[in-house]
Write a protein that holds these residues in place. Structure first.
Motif, PDB file in Angstrom:
ATOM      1  N   VAL A   1      16.214  16.359   5.730  1.00 56.99           N
ATOM      2  CA  VAL A   1      15.164  15.729   4.931  1.00 56.99           C
ATOM      3  C   VAL A   1      13.854  16.401   5.327  1.00 56.99           C
ATOM      4  O   VAL A   1      13.728  16.969   6.410  1.00 56.99           O
ATOM      5  CB  VAL A   1      15.074  14.206   5.152  1.00 56.99           C
ATOM      6  N   ALA A   2      12.877  16.343   4.432  1.00 57.65           N
ATOM      7  CA  ALA A   2      11.631  17.044   4.710  1.00 57.65           C
ATOM      8  C   ALA A   2      10.456  16.353   4.044  1.00 57.65           C
ATOM      9  O   ALA A   2      10.609  15.607   3.074  1.00 57.65           O
ATOM     10  CB  ALA A   2      11.711  18.502   4.229  1.00 57.65           C
ATOM     11  N   LYS A   3       9.304  16.625   4.597  1.00 59.35           N
ATOM     12  CA  LYS A   3       8.039  16.180   4.045  1.00 59.35           C
ATOM     13  C   LYS A   3       7.246  17.425   3.638  1.00 59.35           C
ATOM     14  O   LYS A   3       7.153  18.379   4.407  1.00 59.35           O
ATOM     15  CB  LYS A   3       7.283  15.377   5.110  1.00 59.35           C
ATOM     16  N   ILE A   4       6.708  17.423   2.429  1.00 60.82           N
ATOM     17  CA  ILE A   4       5.832  18.502   1.991  1.00 60.82           C
ATOM     18  C   ILE A   4       4.518  17.847   1.569  1.00 60.82           C
ATOM     19  O   ILE A   4       4.398  17.338   0.457  1.00 60.82           O
ATOM     20  CB  ILE A   4       6.443  19.310   0.829  1.00 60.82           C
ATOM     21  N   SER A   5       3.576  17.787   2.486  1.00 55.61           N
ATOM     22  CA  SER A   5       2.345  17.044   2.253  1.00 55.61           C
ATOM     23  C   SER A   5       1.347  17.887   1.468  1.00 55.61           C
ATOM     24  O   SER A   5       1.658  18.986   0.994  1.00 55.61           O
ATOM     25  CB  SER A   5       1.743  16.584   3.579  1.00 55.61           C
ATOM     26  N   ASP A   6       0.122  17.372   1.356  1.00 57.25           N
ATOM     27  CA  ASP A   6      -0.900  18.053   0.567  1.00 57.25           C
ATOM     28  C   ASP A   6      -1.577  19.196   1.331  1.00 57.25           C
ATOM     29  O   ASP A   6      -2.447  19.873   0.783  1.00 57.25           O
ATOM     30  CB  ASP A   6      -1.954  17.046   0.094  1.00 57.25           C
ATOM     31  N   VAL A   7      -1.224  19.392   2.592  1.00 53.59           N
ATOM     32  CA  VAL A   7      -1.696  20.549   3.358  1.00 53.59           C
ATOM     33  C   VAL A   7      -0.530  21.105   4.152  1.00 53.59           C
ATOM     34  O   VAL A   7       0.416  20.392   4.475  1.00 53.59           O
ATOM     35  CB  VAL A   7      -2.847  20.188   4.324  1.00 53.59           C
ATOM     36  N   LYS A   8      -0.592  22.372   4.475  1.00 60.72           N
ATOM     37  CA  LYS A   8       0.463  22.990   5.276  1.00 60.72           C
ATOM     38  C   LYS A   8       0.329  22.564   6.738  1.00 60.72           C
ATOM     39  O   LYS A   8      -0.756  22.295   7.223  1.00 60.72           O
ATOM     40  CB  LYS A   8       0.389  24.515   5.166  1.00 60.72           C
ATOM     41  N   GLY A   9       1.462  22.530   7.429  1.00 57.01           N
ATOM     42  CA  GLY A   9       1.432  22.292   8.864  1.00 57.01           C
ATOM     43  C   GLY A   9       1.763  20.877   9.283  1.00 57.01           C
ATOM     44  O   GLY A   9       1.971  20.618  10.460  1.00 57.01           O
TER      45      GLY A   9
ATOM     46  N   THR B   1       0.869  -1.176   0.000  1.00 50.23           N
ATOM     47  CA  THR B   1       0.000   0.000   0.000  1.00 50.23           C
ATOM     48  C   THR B   1       0.904   1.222   0.000  1.00 50.23           C
ATOM     49  O   THR B   1       1.636   1.454   0.957  1.00 50.23           O
ATOM     50  CB  THR B   1      -0.936   0.035   1.220  1.00 50.23           C
ATOM     51  N   ALA B   2       0.863   1.989  -1.067  1.00 51.08           N
ATOM     52  CA  ALA B   2       1.794   3.107  -1.242  1.00 51.08           C
ATOM     53  C   ALA B   2       1.241   4.377  -0.605  1.00 51.08           C
ATOM     54  O   ALA B   2       0.062   4.704  -0.755  1.00 51.08           O
ATOM     55  CB  ALA B   2       2.060   3.340  -2.722  1.00 51.08           C
ATOM     56  N   LEU B   3       2.104   5.095   0.096  1.00 52.34           N
ATOM     57  CA  LEU B   3       1.753   6.366   0.721  1.00 52.34           C
ATOM     58  C   LEU B   3       2.020   7.491  -0.276  1.00 52.34           C
ATOM     59  O   LEU B   3       3.110   7.589  -0.833  1.00 52.34           O
ATOM     60  CB  LEU B   3       2.573   6.552   1.989  1.00 52.34           C
ATOM     61  N   THR B   4       1.035   8.370  -0.467  1.00 52.33           N
ATOM     62  CA  THR B   4       1.104   9.278  -1.622  1.00 52.33           C
ATOM     63  C   THR B   4       1.579  10.698  -1.331  1.00 52.33           C
ATOM     64  O   THR B   4       1.945  11.415  -2.265  1.00 52.33           O
ATOM     65  CB  THR B   4      -0.286   9.390  -2.280  1.00 52.33           C
ATOM     66  N   ASP B   5       1.569  11.152  -0.082  1.00 44.43           N
ATOM     67  CA  ASP B   5       1.644  12.602   0.146  1.00 44.43           C
ATOM     68  C   ASP B   5       2.948  13.096   0.749  1.00 44.43           C
ATOM     69  O   ASP B   5       3.002  14.210   1.279  1.00 44.43           O
ATOM     70  CB  ASP B   5       0.484  13.041   1.045  1.00 44.43           C
ATOM     71  N   THR B   6       4.035  12.319   0.679  1.00 42.24           N
ATOM     72  CA  THR B   6       5.277  12.761   1.320  1.00 42.24           C
ATOM     73  C   THR B   6       5.836  14.017   0.665  1.00 42.24           C
ATOM     74  O   THR B   6       6.324  14.927   1.349  1.00 42.24           O
ATOM     75  CB  THR B   6       6.329  11.640   1.283  1.00 42.24           C
ATOM     76  N   ILE B   7       5.797  14.060  -0.667  1.00 40.23           N
ATOM     77  CA  ILE B   7       6.217  15.281  -1.383  1.00 40.23           C
ATOM     78  C   ILE B   7       5.112  15.685  -2.365  1.00 40.23           C
ATOM     79  O   ILE B   7       5.393  16.025  -3.518  1.00 40.23           O
ATOM     80  CB  ILE B   7       7.581  15.112  -2.090  1.00 40.23           C
ATOM     81  N   THR B   8       3.907  15.661  -1.897  1.00 42.26           N
ATOM     82  CA  THR B   8       2.653  15.969  -2.596  1.00 42.26           C
ATOM     83  C   THR B   8       2.203  14.803  -3.477  1.00 42.26           C
ATOM     84  O   THR B   8       3.024  14.123  -4.098  1.00 42.26           O
ATOM     85  CB  THR B   8       2.694  17.251  -3.462  1.00 42.26           C
ATOM     86  N   THR B   9       0.905  14.597  -3.507  1.00 47.73           N
ATOM     87  CA  THR B   9       0.334  13.519  -4.310  1.00 47.73           C
ATOM     88  C   THR B   9       0.555  13.751  -5.799  1.00 47.73           C
ATOM     89  O   THR B   9       0.784  12.805  -6.561  1.00 47.73           O
ATOM     90  CB  THR B   9      -1.170  13.364  -3.994  1.00 47.73           C
TER      91      THR B   9
END
Length: 409
Positions: A374-382, A263-271
């Protein structure tokens, strides 16, 4: 019993008491990234929470106790019977022990609690979930009248489970994901036991992310990958373009598991960036995708369109929702997507820490890998967490460039 004036029993009693994806990722780390080094940083997102010096000392004592644990042969046999766990990794776990020297724990933080871990990714990855579980339980036992909190937890649990039993809520297939933010070990145990034994109408309780409780109640240990996997396997090698983090992560996962455990996670650097790499091969090999930020309906519809565009029937794939869910939200999502795709839910705090007081919003995130941010840039801020805003800016520019300039060959 006055708060903060007693010695607690050991909170973590087994090394199985962690989320299943720690073993999924741990095996792949052991086989492919055993030399990687990471730094993890604790953060409390609640603005009105303060940890007392007594709490900090108790947290330190509990983590020392956790570091004394070893896997038992019975536990290792259970792990080896999981279809995707390999004997070489089980042999490694037979020797494994947490190192207290990897931890820095003090009160040098705005919330009164600073925790940082440094060491091999193999070690520090394993510390995250037990540490958060310890912090939660220490806080709620020492800050409040725990017995009253637990009574409110039991009352709310009974009410919500009754609504699943009578069909008020239709949840399709769902699992309990609440170890990291649970009220206590006692509370999570009761929740999993109650759900495992309940006769549910129009819903199926599949299992729990807590491997210890999955073993105890003979339900499925649920979990594949977390954001750390994409962040470290994709950004930990400094020669990589971080906008391709998902490709490196998916490639390494398939090398480890093939079609299993996918099951792949989609939002680590935006979907949107994820979908650049989630093309026909990976979309076919992975059984589904997990949502963890952004509007879930928009995300689900985007994933369905993506599968259809690749010629894949979305009804053969699972959309797993896991972002801040309760039974009402899950019910609405099931009704929306039922018939369009397979639907599943991972529900955490709402099951494991629903009481008369607000739960903690605490995280422990990877902030460095192999000496680099390293960083995560998800689909929402915060939801991201990086100590270096310059690196976040660099990562965002790499993502933006790829999304606006890359074309299919």
């Amino acid at each position: 019993m006055k708060r903060g004036t007693y010695i607690m029993e050991r909170i973590i009693t087994s090394l199985l008491e962690t989320d299943a994806y720690k073993f999924s990722m741990g095996q792949a780390i052991y086989h492919q990234f055993s030399d990687y080094k990471t730094t993890w940083t604790f953060k409390c997102r609640n603005k009105d929470v303060h940890f007392t010096k007594e709490m900090v000392e108790e947290i330190k004592r509990q983590i020392k106790a956790y570091c004394e644990l070893r896997f038992t042969e019975e536990e290792l046999e259970y792990l080896e019977n999981i279809v995707w766990i390999k004997g070489s990794y089980v042999d490694f776990l037979r020797l494994w022990q947490a190192r207290f020297d990897d931890f820095t724990i003090d009160d040098n933080a705005e919330c009164g609690l600073n925790i940082e871990t440094k060491g091999t990714w193999l070690n520090t990855s394993m510390y995250e979930i037990p540490t958060l579980a310890i912090v939660n339980e220490v806080y709620f036992r020492m800050q409040y009248n725990y017995d009253e909190l637990f009574e409110s937890f039991k009352k709310r649990l009974a009410q919500k489970v009754e609504k699943v039993k009578d069909g008020t809520y239709k949840l399709a297939v769902f699992s309990e994901f609440g170890l990291r933010r649970r009220l206590s070990a006692e509370a999570q145990d009761l929740a999993v036991k109650t759900l495992a034994e309940a006769d549910l109408k129009d819903s199926k309780f599949l299992g729990t992310s807590n491997v210890y409780l999955a073993k105890k109640y003979n339900v499925t240990p649920v979990g594949t990958m977390a954001h750390e996997w994409i962040m470290c396997s994709g950004q930990g090698n400094h020669k990589h373009n971080p906008a391709y983090s998902n490709w490196y992560a998916l490639d390494a996962w398939v090398k480890e598991y093939g079609i299993l455990n996918g099951t792949a996670l989609t939002d680590t650097i935006t979907t949107d960036c994820f979908l650049k790499d989630f093309q026909l091969t990976y979309a076919t090999l992975f059984s589904g995708v997990r949502h963890d930020s952004g509007d879930p309906v928009e995300w689900g519809e985007k994933m369905i369109r993506h599968y259809e565009g690749l010629g894949i029937d979305p009804k053969t794939k699972t959309l797993l929702f896991s972002d801040s869910l309760d039974f009402e939200r899950a019910d609405k999502l099931f009704r929306h997507f039922n018939g369009k795709a397979r639907v599943g839910f991972g529900i955490g705090t709402y099951i494991s820490n629903d009481t008369d007081v607000e739960p903690l919003n605490i995280v422990m995130k990877t902030t460095r890998c192999n000496g680099q941010d390293v960083a995560k840039i998800s689909d929402v801020k915060g939801k991201g967490m990086c100590k270096n805003p310059e690196y976040v800016d660099y990562l965002q520019r790499c993502i933006d460039w790829r999304l606006t300039h890359e074309t299919k060959i």
